[in-house]
Enzyme design. Sequence first.
Site, PDB file in Angstrom:
ATOM      1  N   CYS A   5     -14.228 -19.439  82.335  1.00 12.16           N
ATOM      2  CA  CYS A   5     -13.284 -19.565  83.451  1.00 12.16           C
ATOM      3  C   CYS A   5     -11.848 -19.251  83.031  1.00 12.16           C
ATOM      4  O   CYS A   5     -11.158 -18.456  83.686  1.00 12.16           O
ATOM      5  CB  CYS A   5     -13.382 -20.956  84.075  1.00 12.16           C
ATOM      6  SG  CYS A   5     -12.888 -22.327  82.998  1.00 12.16           S
ATOM      7  N   HIS A  19     -13.744 -16.958  90.391  1.00  9.70           N
ATOM      8  CA  HIS A  19     -13.869 -17.753  89.171  1.00  9.70           C
ATOM      9  C   HIS A  19     -15.181 -17.434  88.463  1.00  9.70           C
ATOM     10  O   HIS A  19     -16.091 -16.833  89.036  1.00  9.70           O
ATOM     11  CB  HIS A  19     -13.766 -19.254  89.482  1.00  9.70           C
ATOM     12  CG  HIS A  19     -14.979 -19.849  90.144  1.00  9.70           C
ATOM     13  ND1 HIS A  19     -15.470 -21.098  89.841  1.00  9.70           N
ATOM     14  CD2 HIS A  19     -15.811 -19.353  91.105  1.00  9.70           C
ATOM     15  CE1 HIS A  19     -16.536 -21.354  90.575  1.00  9.70           C
ATOM     16  NE2 HIS A  19     -16.755 -20.331  91.358  1.00  9.70           N
ATOM     17  N   HIS A  52     -11.742 -26.782  84.549  1.00  7.69           N
ATOM     18  CA  HIS A  52     -12.155 -25.532  85.202  1.00  7.69           C
ATOM     19  C   HIS A  52     -10.966 -24.920  85.932  1.00  7.69           C
ATOM     20  O   HIS A  52     -10.100 -25.646  86.428  1.00  7.69           O
ATOM     21  CB  HIS A  52     -13.299 -25.774  86.183  1.00  7.69           C
ATOM     22  CG  HIS A  52     -13.950 -24.509  86.657  1.00  7.69           C
ATOM     23  ND1 HIS A  52     -14.788 -23.756  85.864  1.00  7.69           N
ATOM     24  CD2 HIS A  52     -13.858 -23.840  87.839  1.00  7.69           C
ATOM     25  CE1 HIS A  52     -15.198 -22.691  86.540  1.00  7.69           C
ATOM     26  NE2 HIS A  52     -14.643 -22.710  87.731  1.00  7.69           N
TER      27      HIS A  52
END
Length: 368
Positions: free
Chosen positions: A283, A343, A331
């Site tokens: 990510c 993402h 994240h």
Amino acid sequence: MAAHRKSTPSLLGGQAVRTAATLALASAATTTLFEGAGHADPRPTTARVKARVDRLYEEAGAATERYNGAKEKADEARAAFDRLRDEAARRTRRLNDARDALGSAAAAQYRSGGLDPTVRLVLTSDPDQYLARAAFAEKAGDRQATAIRTVRRELGAIGQLRGESAERLTALRGHEAELRRQKTTVLGKLRAARTLLARLTAEERARYEAATAARNAPAPSARPDATNASGASASTRADRSSGGARASVDVPGSRAAQAISFARAQLGKPYVWGATGPSGYDCSGLTQAAWRAAGVSLPRTTYTQINAGQRVSRSRLAPGDLVFFYSGISHVGLYIGGGQMIHAPRPGAPIRIAPIDEMPFAGATRVG
């Protein structure tokens, strides 16, 4: 005279006692069996497996970011150690050159006999030639003194470099040990997730995949090819109508637009933990690469990227902002407008467009 109490005869004979004991043991075993069966863990439902797998992936993501941070520090320590080692090598070469010069001067002095200059002047048959040589010798002496100072300076510098190199090497080994620990944690979490999923039947696995796909499916307005005749994306139009997008994002060539363009080009590529491209990303590797394409340098991890720009509230999000999730800031995604982001979700889930509502929102940062 003391009274004698008669012993009471047993109501059960030896065989009866054995029979009763056998029945009691059988009853206890039966009770234990049924109680054990009653308390045994039932086979986990698809929902329970999904919740546990999602938790394991979240924990793996957090460990991945710790791994990324340790790797960044290890790379920095290794680069610093290499620089110190190269500098020590250069200093050693200079030291050896100075030593060679001193050795040549000492040999020349030995060959001349090491006589006192006044004695050599008296004995010479050509005083003018001697005086000329004496002037040269004086200059040579100056050079010799310089060489001695150089040797001393280089010896001191090399000693200092060796001390610094030892410290860097110790730090490097510590970061490498942390790398190994975090890698073990990540792989353990992913292995546990795969083991849980393997316990599902084919039908349950299909339901799990369908539920995951439905949750991660982008809204129709967020599809990469959803554009109007003028070329403006539907998500951008939605932002314009809600007043959430910055005007600069709509200007071709703006940094945010460049970052989003790069991220869109990565759609469908796999999530690879610890990766920064080009064939796969995690990510924070994706957001770092996207903004690098726009000429902006971001740090490597989620918990450092969140401090790399100006914090913005959720109500003021604009395309190009970094959006972060979970309490541990484990994240990150790249906001593209319309409540959507690009993402890299987790292993097995490719880079995609998804709603920012699918995970607990933790904050946002505007860079560039």
